[in-house]
Design an enzyme around this catalytic site. Structure first.
Site, PDB file in Angstrom:
ATOM      1  N   GLU A   5      32.063  17.572  69.946  1.00 32.52           N
ATOM      2  CA  GLU A   5      33.298  17.561  69.138  1.00 32.52           C
ATOM      3  C   GLU A   5      34.427  18.421  69.709  1.00 32.52           C
ATOM      4  OE1 GLU A   5      32.031  18.595  65.172  1.00 32.52           O
ATOM      5  OE2 GLU A   5      30.798  16.808  64.981  1.00 32.52           O
ATOM      6  N   GLU A  47      23.964   9.916  65.863  1.00 34.23           N
ATOM      7  CA  GLU A  47      23.767  10.562  64.551  1.00 34.23           C
ATOM      8  C   GLU A  47      24.013   9.535  63.443  1.00 34.23           C
ATOM      9  OE1 GLU A  47      25.914  14.264  64.146  1.00 34.23           O
ATOM     10  OE2 GLU A  47      25.557  14.820  66.223  1.00 34.23           O
TER      11      GLU A  47
END
Ligand code: GLA
Length: 382
Positions: free
Chosen positions: A162, A267
């Site tokens: 991220e 995920e």
């Protein structure tokens, strides 16, 4: 003696043939792991109770159905390296042992992330940002120690998690504030030095948005142009019934694959609950207040919603199988609905249904669909 041994061997053979090794009745049913073998790795994020054996039911299902695992929390810096001179490897060692015992492709997650960051990592004792030299040294030591410890056993690492905002700009994390964009190549280089055989990945959410997608691709191309190893791009895919749309996901899979990297769904989960914000921003920092209206399925999921969820999940898995030449792995973010973080994000205390197994650990219809679809495809990796 020889005759007694042969006799015992025959009895054992008959017993195992009839019952299976666990003593349960053997059926012809396949598992996702079996049918996807050699096509796509099928992964599951695991929690500490599953790897230390406390959740023995969950642990056994994971071993039967999945051939890859990712640690849900135990390798994040606040857990594994809570103080500069102290590491805590209890949970991570159990995680890796569990994966080795079950022949899993073990993922390390994640080496550099602004969230769940050990509080000491980027600051001095007065709370001020450390110098670039100090942060480089800390990054190097952190990565060397952890990657080195599991060298040869952890096969792939989420090196940076991220680093971008949804508008494609770099996130103003402490890593970025102190080292600029160079923190990314440095992290990949340190990880490669610590285990030259490990695969190295960049991982992020909202990877369908064009701006973030393009920034990630350009960062990956720059790494490759400098000869820095990067093997894969992870699309987290914390999804809802509306977002992301399938065609956007397909476009991103193709775009990421064009860099020469493997593409991974890292995920995956899909909430059925009302989404309090527009768009797909899966930042863990976003939270909203609980009201009964926001928690419509606390007493159970209506068949119509369950059917729509299974259908949309199936559409996604068909898409992943279609692109199995470039998709190396699909990892679900948890085993059963009760395990999922989506019950508490972005609103605490709701009842969500985002995973492939329900609260009683029963497989949902999608598991059989995945198994039958996977049997039909043959995959030639790019
Ligand atoms: C991000 C992280 C994961 C996990 C989820 C929320 O996607 O990469 O490790 O923390 O948020 O649970």
């Amino acid at each position: 003696m020889k005759y007694i041994q042969s006799y015992l061997a025959i009895i054992l053979f008959v017993f195992v043939s009839c019952t299976g090794t666990a003593g349960t009745k053997k059926t012809e049913a396949s598992t996702m792991r079996q049918v996807l073998n050699g096509k796509i790795l099928i992964g599951c994020a695991v929690n500490v109770n599953q790897t230390n054996g406390e959740d023995s039911v969950g642990s056994a299902i994971i071993a039967a159905q999945y051939n890859s695992i990712t640690p849900e929390n135990c390798m994040k810096s606040e857990v594994i390296h809570p103080e500069e001179n102290r590491y805590d490897f209890i949970a991570s060692d159990a995680y890796v042992d569990y994966g080795m015992n079950h022949g899993m492709f073990i993922i390390g997650h994640c080496l550099v992330w602004h969230s769940q960051l050990a509080p000491w990592f980027c600051v001095d004792k007065d709370g001020k940002n450390v110098s670039p030299e100090v942060l480089k040294q800390r990054l190097k030591t952190h990565i060397e120690t952890i990657v080195g410890r599991y060298k040869g056993r952890i096969k792939g690492w989420d090196v940076v998690n991220e680093a971008f905002n949804d508008d494609g700009t770099y996130r103003q994390s402490k890593f970025y504030q102190i080292l600029g964009e160079e923190f990314i190549p440095l992290a990949f280089q340190y990880a490669h030095e610590a285990d030259p055989d490990a695969e190295l990945y960049y991982n992020d959410y909202s990877m369908v948005g064009a701006q973030k997608r393009d920034s990630v691709i350009s960062m990956v191309r720059k790494l490759k142009a400098r000869g820095i190893r990067i093997d894969g791009i992870g699309m987290q895919m914390h999804s809802t019934m509306e977002d992301p749309n399938l065609s956007g996901v397909e476009k991103s899979i193709e775009a990421f694959a064009s860099t020469g990297c493997k593409v991974m769904i890292t995920e995956f989960d899909m909430s059925v609950l009302p989404n309090p914000f527009a768009g797909t921003n899966a930042s863990v920092a976003n939270r909203f207040a609980y009201t009964e209206k926001t928690d419509p399925f606390s007493k159970g999921l209506p068949d119509s919603v369950s059917t729509a969820w299974n259908k949309r999940m199936n559409d996604f898995f068909l898409l992943f199988l279609k692109h199995a030449d470039v998709i190396s792995r699909v990892t679900m973010w948890g085993l059963a609905d009760s395990d999922s973080w989506r019950n508490d994000w972005p609103i605490r205390g709701r009842t969500d249904y985002p995973l492939l197994f329900d609260r009683s650990h029963q497989s949902k219809a999608i598991v059989d669909s995945i198994i039958s679809e996977a049997k039909k495809v043959s995959v030639v990796k790019r």
